[in-house]
Enzyme design. Structure first.
Site, mmCIF file in Angstrom:
data_model
loop_
_atom_site.group_PDB
_atom_site.id
_atom_site.type_symbol
_atom_site.label_atom_id
_atom_site.label_comp_id
_atom_site.label_asym_id
_atom_site.label_seq_id
_atom_site.Cartn_x
_atom_site.Cartn_y
_atom_site.Cartn_z
ATOM 1 N N GLY A 274 107.402 28.554 -38.075
ATOM 2 C CA GLY A 274 108.286 29.544 -37.921
ATOM 3 C C GLY A 274 109.588 29.006 -37.693
ATOM 4 O O GLY A 274 110.500 28.763 -38.416
ATOM 5 N N ARG A 275 109.861 28.609 -36.248
ATOM 6 C CA ARG A 275 111.260 28.249 -35.700
ATOM 7 C C ARG A 275 111.703 27.086 -36.438
ATOM 8 O O ARG A 275 113.056 27.110 -36.655
ATOM 9 C CB ARG A 275 111.065 28.106 -34.218
ATOM 10 C CG ARG A 275 110.745 29.500 -33.540
ATOM 11 C CD ARG A 275 110.337 29.246 -32.172
ATOM 12 N NE ARG A 275 108.943 28.520 -32.216
ATOM 13 C CZ ARG A 275 108.555 27.728 -31.122
ATOM 14 N NH1 ARG A 275 109.361 27.728 -30.047
ATOM 15 N NH2 ARG A 275 107.435 27.159 -31.126
ATOM 16 N N GLN B 90 104.996 41.575 -44.691
ATOM 17 C CA GLN B 90 103.929 41.805 -43.543
ATOM 18 C C GLN B 90 103.927 43.190 -43.170
ATOM 19 O O GLN B 90 105.105 43.815 -42.722
ATOM 20 C CB GLN B 90 104.435 40.789 -42.275
ATOM 21 C CG GLN B 90 103.226 40.910 -41.022
ATOM 22 C CD GLN B 90 103.556 40.391 -40.084
ATOM 23 O OE1 GLN B 90 104.601 40.357 -39.257
ATOM 24 N NE2 GLN B 90 102.429 39.432 -39.386
ATOM 25 N N ARG C 89 96.109 38.766 -40.524
ATOM 26 C CA ARG C 89 96.758 38.036 -39.310
ATOM 27 C C ARG C 89 95.893 38.338 -38.039
ATOM 28 O O ARG C 89 95.827 39.739 -37.865
ATOM 29 C CB ARG C 89 98.255 37.896 -39.077
ATOM 30 C CG ARG C 89 98.842 36.975 -38.228
ATOM 31 C CD ARG C 89 100.135 36.967 -38.077
ATOM 32 N NE ARG C 89 100.503 35.431 -37.945
ATOM 33 C CZ ARG C 89 101.748 34.956 -37.239
ATOM 34 N NH1 ARG C 89 102.525 35.965 -36.617
ATOM 35 N NH2 ARG C 89 101.896 33.669 -37.000
ATOM 36 N N TYR D 34 99.662 44.678 -31.526
ATOM 37 C CA TYR D 34 100.134 45.708 -32.208
ATOM 38 C C TYR D 34 98.631 46.725 -32.634
ATOM 39 O O TYR D 34 97.747 46.310 -32.091
ATOM 40 C CB TYR D 34 101.118 45.504 -33.303
ATOM 41 C CG TYR D 34 102.194 44.737 -32.962
ATOM 42 C CD1 TYR D 34 103.025 45.596 -32.016
ATOM 43 C CD2 TYR D 34 102.561 43.750 -33.413
ATOM 44 C CE1 TYR D 34 104.479 44.885 -31.767
ATOM 45 C CE2 TYR D 34 103.865 43.136 -32.962
ATOM 46 C CZ TYR D 34 104.766 43.692 -32.238
ATOM 47 O OH TYR D 34 105.796 43.116 -31.527
HETATM 48 C C1 FMN Z 1 112.160 34.957 -33.978
HETATM 49 C C2 FMN Z 1 110.731 35.286 -34.183
HETATM 50 C C3 FMN Z 1 110.343 36.257 -34.506
HETATM 51 C C4 FMN Z 1 108.867 36.648 -34.966
HETATM 52 N N1 FMN Z 1 108.441 37.629 -35.421
HETATM 53 C C5 FMN Z 1 107.142 37.739 -35.728
HETATM 54 C C6 FMN Z 1 106.928 38.922 -36.558
HETATM 55 O O1 FMN Z 1 107.706 39.726 -37.155
HETATM 56 N N2 FMN Z 1 105.483 38.961 -36.988
HETATM 57 C C7 FMN Z 1 104.390 38.098 -36.599
HETATM 58 O O2 FMN Z 1 103.343 38.022 -36.742
HETATM 59 N N3 FMN Z 1 104.845 37.221 -35.958
HETATM 60 C C8 FMN Z 1 106.256 36.936 -35.420
HETATM 61 N N4 FMN Z 1 106.794 35.729 -34.891
HETATM 62 C C9 FMN Z 1 105.753 34.568 -34.338
HETATM 63 C C10 FMN Z 1 105.782 33.608 -35.490
HETATM 64 O O3 FMN Z 1 105.083 34.024 -36.857
HETATM 65 C C11 FMN Z 1 104.929 32.098 -35.244
HETATM 66 O O4 FMN Z 1 103.543 32.573 -35.109
HETATM 67 C C12 FMN Z 1 105.593 31.506 -33.976
HETATM 68 O O5 FMN Z 1 106.922 31.327 -33.982
HETATM 69 C C13 FMN Z 1 104.863 30.260 -33.779
HETATM 70 O O6 FMN Z 1 105.212 29.482 -34.763
HETATM 71 P P1 FMN Z 1 106.232 28.321 -34.405
HETATM 72 O O7 FMN Z 1 105.862 27.566 -33.355
HETATM 73 O O8 FMN Z 1 106.217 27.569 -35.785
HETATM 74 O O9 FMN Z 1 107.582 28.847 -34.502
HETATM 75 C C14 FMN Z 1 108.042 35.598 -34.604
HETATM 76 C C15 FMN Z 1 108.739 34.423 -33.961
HETATM 77 C C16 FMN Z 1 109.998 34.138 -33.689
HETATM 78 C C17 FMN Z 1 110.321 32.925 -33.079
#
Ligand code: FMN
Length: 400
Positions: free
Chosen positions: A327-328, A112, A236, A184
């Protein structure tokens, strides 16, 4: 879900396990994606650490695509400490190791790429002033007024995205995801809140699309010149902003129809919940992702994300959209896909405990982040904070 019998054993097959061939010919082995999640564990100069390599290796092999946390394309684009960098050639040796570790068993490795714009501080930039489309502070505590970028700086930044793509190709990645979301720089150019320019890069909606579209064009050109026809380019977006002025869904839908002919291989919508409806227009009850899908058409696959934890959640999303990012849940359960394939769903973990850290290869800074900023929603299991599922509380992660 399709149920079929094999050798007398009844097996379940989810459609999210089907492969998907992108329009550039790249075949993605299934439709589950690890969402980009920064782990804040790179060296101070943005070079990948071995901890990060192990963290991504632990989560590759099952998912169709694995996307890294955001990597800054230039020094001035750095958003926070411990962030990955793709800003110069010195990052290449470790970046190549990272790409290799992500590509096990056919998983596609996606880097990314981003520039934080005004979402950083002069402390993080070691004394330099943050930059953005216009000299307007973000409406957040502690934000600094950025400098408005000159024409020359804009063109240089577009080139930075091209150079970052060249480095991703050299390092052996299968693709890049252009981070046009989560407030961003690229989003700052699209937003009427942060972009109040009156030249070709700002003003009406059409002009606010120019910077994102030029970044995409640059990235596509670099890919074309490399001869890597199956290199994947994703994009994105965040569909709305709640500030006034701010991005409205109607503007995003116009932008999405432009994106559908921009050459990208997939569109990724960043939201806290796959099924979220408009934040600004409560009378609009159609999920945002459904509206985006319609504006995008069927040529380009849509990747959705947000609160997907169980195979049932994923299958519901896969019924309507091509890719489902998680994600999480993949922090807690790196073998989610493997367990589904093996029919071992009952052993999928939905809680995270400090005793799992080593096995899960979670770097210390990520753990620190999950236990502070993310504490109520990290699904942590500690004495004070009884184990909660990620779903139980809303989260501020959209700032990523
Ligand atoms: C620890 C953490 C770091 C994240 N870093 C980024 C990132 O670097 N770039 C991005 O586009 N989204 C980032 N996100 C957002 C995730 O890509 C995702 O959209 C968000 O966690 C929702 O998905 P989930 O409910 O499956 O966790 C981050 C989320 C978490 C929890």
């Amino acid at each position: 879900m399709v149920v079929f019998k094999q050798g007398g054993i009844q097996m379940s097959k989810y459609q999210f396990l089907d492969s998907y061939t992108l329009k550039n010919g790249a075949e993605v082995k299934n439709r589950i994606v690890m969402a980009p999640m920064t782990e804040m564990s790179s060296f101070e100069n943005g070079i990948v650490t071995n901890d990060e390599i192990e963290y991504y290796r632990r989560r590759s092999g099952g998912v169709g695509m694995e996307i890294t946390g955001c990597a800054n394309v230039s020094e001035i684009g750095k958003g926070f400490e411990g962030e990955l960098s793709v800003a110069n050639d010195s990052v290449l040796p470790q970046l190549s190791k990272l790409a290799q570790s992500m590509k096990s068993n056919g998983t596609k490795a996606i880097l990314q790429i981003f520039n934080a714009g005004r979402m950083t501080t002069s402390e993080i930039l070691r004394g330099k002033k943050p930059v953005s489309a216009s000299a307007i502070r973000a409406e957040r505590p502690g934000s600094e007024e950025p400098a408005s970028m000159s024409e020359e700086e804009i063109l240089e930044t577009i080139s930075d995205f091209g150079n970052a793509t060249r480095r991703a190709i050299l390092s052996g990645f299968d693709g890049v995801e252009i981070h046009g979301a989560n407030t961003y720089l690229i989003q700052q150019f699209f937003s009427p809140n942060s972009n109040q320019r009156d030249d070709k890069w700002g003003g009406d909606l059409k002009s606010r699309m120019n910077f994102p579209l030029e970044v995409i064009k640059k990235v596509m050109n670099v890919v074309k010149e490399s001869g890597k026809s199956k290199f994947i380019v994703g994009y994105r977006i965040s569909p709305e902003e709640i500030e006034t002025p701010g991005i409205q869904l109607s503007e995003t839908l116009e932008f999405v129809s432009k994106l559908s002919t921009s050459g990208i291989d997939y569109l990724h919508v960043s939201m806290g919940d796959v099924w979220r409806t408009s934040l600004n227009d409560k009378s609009d009850t159609e999920p945002i992702n459904k509206q985006i899908k319609q504006a995008l058409g069927d040529e380009i696959p849509l990747m959705v994300v947000g609160n997907v934890e169980t195979p049932v959640d994923a299958e519901k999303a896969a019924n309507s959209f091509e890719f489902v990012a998680m994600g999480r849940e993949l922090i807690r359960e790196p073998n989610w896909v493997e367990k589904v394939i093996a029919g071992d769903e009952t052993s999928i973990k939905y809680k995270l405990s400090p005793t799992d850290l080593e096995d899960l290869a979670i770097p210390a800074p990520l753990w620190g982040f999950l236990t502070t900023v993310f504490r109520p929603i990290a699904g942590l299991s500690t004495e004070k904070d009884p184990a909660t599922s990620f779903k139980e509380a809303a989260a501020p992660w959209e700032k990523f």
